[in-house]
Design an enzyme around this catalytic site. Structure first.
Site, short mmCIF file in Angstrom:
data_model
loop_
_atom_site.label_atom_id
_atom_site.label_comp_id
_atom_site.label_asym_id
_atom_site.label_seq_id
_atom_site.Cartn_x
_atom_site.Cartn_y
_atom_site.Cartn_z
N GLY A 1 0.81 -1.21 0.00
CA GLY A 1 0.00 0.00 0.00
C GLY A 1 0.84 1.26 0.00
O GLY A 1 0.33 2.35 0.26
N SER B 1 4.50 0.58 -7.15
CA SER B 1 4.21 0.64 -8.58
C SER B 1 4.39 2.06 -9.12
O SER B 1 5.03 2.25 -10.16
CB SER B 1 2.79 0.12 -8.88
OG SER B 1 1.81 0.84 -8.18
N ASP C 1 -1.44 7.94 -7.04
CA ASP C 1 -0.14 7.39 -6.68
C ASP C 1 0.98 8.06 -7.47
O ASP C 1 2.02 8.41 -6.92
CB ASP C 1 -0.10 5.88 -6.94
CG ASP C 1 -1.06 5.12 -6.06
OD1 ASP C 1 -1.66 5.74 -5.16
OD2 ASP C 1 -1.23 3.91 -6.29
P1 ADP Z 1 2.00 -1.36 -4.46
O1 ADP Z 1 2.02 -0.30 -5.49
O2 ADP Z 1 1.03 -1.10 -3.35
O3 ADP Z 1 3.36 -1.69 -3.92
P2 ADP Z 1 1.06 -2.89 -6.70
O4 ADP Z 1 0.43 -4.25 -6.82
O5 ADP Z 1 0.34 -1.73 -7.24
O6 ADP Z 1 1.45 -2.70 -5.16
O7 ADP Z 1 2.47 -2.90 -7.43
C1 ADP Z 1 3.44 -3.87 -7.09
C2 ADP Z 1 4.02 -4.46 -8.36
O8 ADP Z 1 4.84 -3.45 -9.04
C3 ADP Z 1 4.96 -5.61 -8.12
O9 ADP Z 1 4.26 -6.83 -7.97
C4 ADP Z 1 5.83 -5.56 -9.37
O10 ADP Z 1 5.15 -6.17 -10.46
C5 ADP Z 1 5.95 -4.07 -9.65
N1 ADP Z 1 7.15 -3.52 -9.01
C6 ADP Z 1 7.21 -2.65 -7.99
N2 ADP Z 1 8.48 -2.35 -7.64
C7 ADP Z 1 9.27 -3.10 -8.43
C8 ADP Z 1 10.68 -3.27 -8.56
N3 ADP Z 1 11.56 -2.64 -7.77
N4 ADP Z 1 11.11 -4.12 -9.52
C9 ADP Z 1 10.25 -4.78 -10.31
N5 ADP Z 1 8.92 -4.65 -10.24
C10 ADP Z 1 8.42 -3.84 -9.32
MG MG Z 2 0.40 0.26 -6.71
#
Ligand code: ADP
Ligand code: MG
Length: 398
Positions: A140, A144, A188
């Site tokens: 959260g 992303s 976001d």
């Molecule tokens: P949040 O934004 O709350 O952390 P989301 O489900 O929106 O959760 O986004 C998480 C996703 O974003 C991960 O599962 C991955 O696919 C991608 N992601 C985020 N950070 C990275 C990273 N450092 N390297 C690769 N993918 C990432």
């Molecule tokens: Mg997200």
């Protein structure tokens, strides 16, 4: 090793030479205003000190190659094939197995940034991008948007696109909506990219006007404690989509383009028009919009110690009306309040993730320990508690 150095080292390992630069964007916490963004309403998020770094440089062969500490297998796509890969139904490149989901965030940003700039694929060079992050994933805190903002900032400069911060936020949102297939709003990306130290970003999600609002946490000796429940969520499936559909249904029944146009005074009419579940979904959005406006006014007039009741009312509304909380989040909030927090609420999209608690600096450890004890009592996995500091948004680091 810091995430910045990790990104540089990963880049050097994969590309065989040092990166031309490192760009980053922040995770974010939302002070108040949950699920109001895609209803064209108001939100009050802030960028946090946890960041995602993109070490990057151009390459001669017209290929975009992305790699992350998260999934070290590099993923490649020629610039010339970005449009063919991502144009079309939302998320089809991921569901069709053409691109791994994580890589669709980075490659989707390349696709959307190029499209937003109006430049032709043949006019920009290939790029190598290595990503590392200290933003907790799926908690959260918008890892992303942080990856989107970091990649958008790198490409903006390496490709000379001349995108304004708000354009970059739009690019990130488009990548997430259309390339990844997660129907999220623009909050976001705006808070990740446009954040400022010691302030929150008040965003009108209809006009996309932003105002920086002084938080005054430091002046008041307050800390914002995040209690990550470690319950993972995914926005591309399930409950999140169902809540969006309920909001669209409610707005259609009320005869307005978006729930932004429904006032608290009009909720009586909504109750008559809607079934109970849809009504409660709508009531959350309408009252939450008002709470955001009240929080901005309260921060300006009275400072952060006066916003506790608004934070708690927001949590109750998400728990009972929008029904996106989970027992772990409720436990975190109840424990923080019992330990004297000014206010507390779940933050982010729900179904897991983190709660935030506004607490006196001196009480941070006591609240974190009480949350850990309460989780253990109830048989939940241990939570991860840490403080977040309202920080700067997207930037070039090196
Ligand atoms: P949040 O934004 O709350 O952390 P989301 O489900 O929106 O959760 O986004 C998480 C996703 O974003 C991960 O599962 C991955 O696919 C991608 N992601 C985020 N950070 C990275 C990273 N450092 N390297 C690769 N993918 C990432
Ligand atoms: Mg997200």
């Amino acid at each position: 090793m810091t995430a910045l150095v990790q990104a540089q080292e990963l880049f050097a390992r994969v590309a065989g030479s040092p990166a031309a630069g490192v760009w980053s964007s922040a995770g974010r916490a939302n002070l108040i205003g949950e699920h109001t963004d895609y209803n064209e309403g108001f939100v009050l998020p802030f960028a946090i000190q946890h960041r995602t770094y993109a070490a990057a440089a151009t390459r001669g062969d017209g290929v975009v190659r992305v790699v992350s500490t998260f999934a070290e297998q590099p993923v490649e796509l020629p610039v010339a094939e970005l449009a063919a890969t991502f144009d079309g139904p939302a998320g089809h490149a991921v569901t069709g197995g053409v691109v791994p989901e994580w890589a669709a965030y980075a490659l989707g940003v390349a696709w959307a940034a190029l499209a937003a700039s109006g430049r032709a694929a043949a006019d920009v060079p290939g790029v190598d991008i290595a990503i590392a992050s200290d933003v907790p994933i799926g908690a959260g805190l918008s890892s992303s948007a942080a990856i989107e903002g970091a990649v958008a900032s790198a490409l903006d400069e390496l490709w000379g696109l001349g995108l304004a911060p708000l354009d970059m936020a739009r690019v990130g949102r488009r990548a997430e909506n259309e390339a990844v297939g997660a129907p999220t709003g623009i909050m976001d990306q705006v808070s990740s990219i446009m954040g400022r130290a010691d302030a929150a970003t008040f965003l009108d999600c209809r006009s996309l006007e932003t105002q920086s609002v002084d938080l005054g946490f430091a002046r008041e000796g307050l800390s914002l404690l995040v209690i990550d429940t470690r319950v993972k969520h995914s926005h591309s499936t399930g409950g999140y989509r169902e809540r969006r559909e309920a909001c669209e249904r409610g707005a259609a029944a009320m005869g307005v383009p978006a729930l932004r146009d429904v006032t608290v005074a009009e909720l009586d009419r909504a109750r008559e028009l809607l079934d109970d579940v849809t009504f409660r979904r709508i009531r959350h959005i309408v009252t939450e919009n008002q709470r955001v406006l009240d929080t901005v006014e309260t921060l300006r007039a009275q400072g952060p110690r006066a916003i506790g009741d608004l934070l708690v009312a927001s949590h109750v509304s998400m728990r009972d009306d929008f029904e996106i909380s989970v027992p772990e989040l409720d436990t975190a909030v109840e424990t923080a309040l019992a330990e004297g927090a000014v206010g507390a609420r779940m933050t982010g999209g729900g179904f897991g993730g983190a709660a935030i608690a506004l607490v006196d600096e001196a009480r941070v450890d006591a609240v974190a320990e009480a949350a850990a004890a309460a989780f253990a009592d109830r048989g939940f996995a241990a939570p991860h508690a840490f403080t977040v500091v309202p920080s700067e948004g997207a930037r070039r680091d090196v």
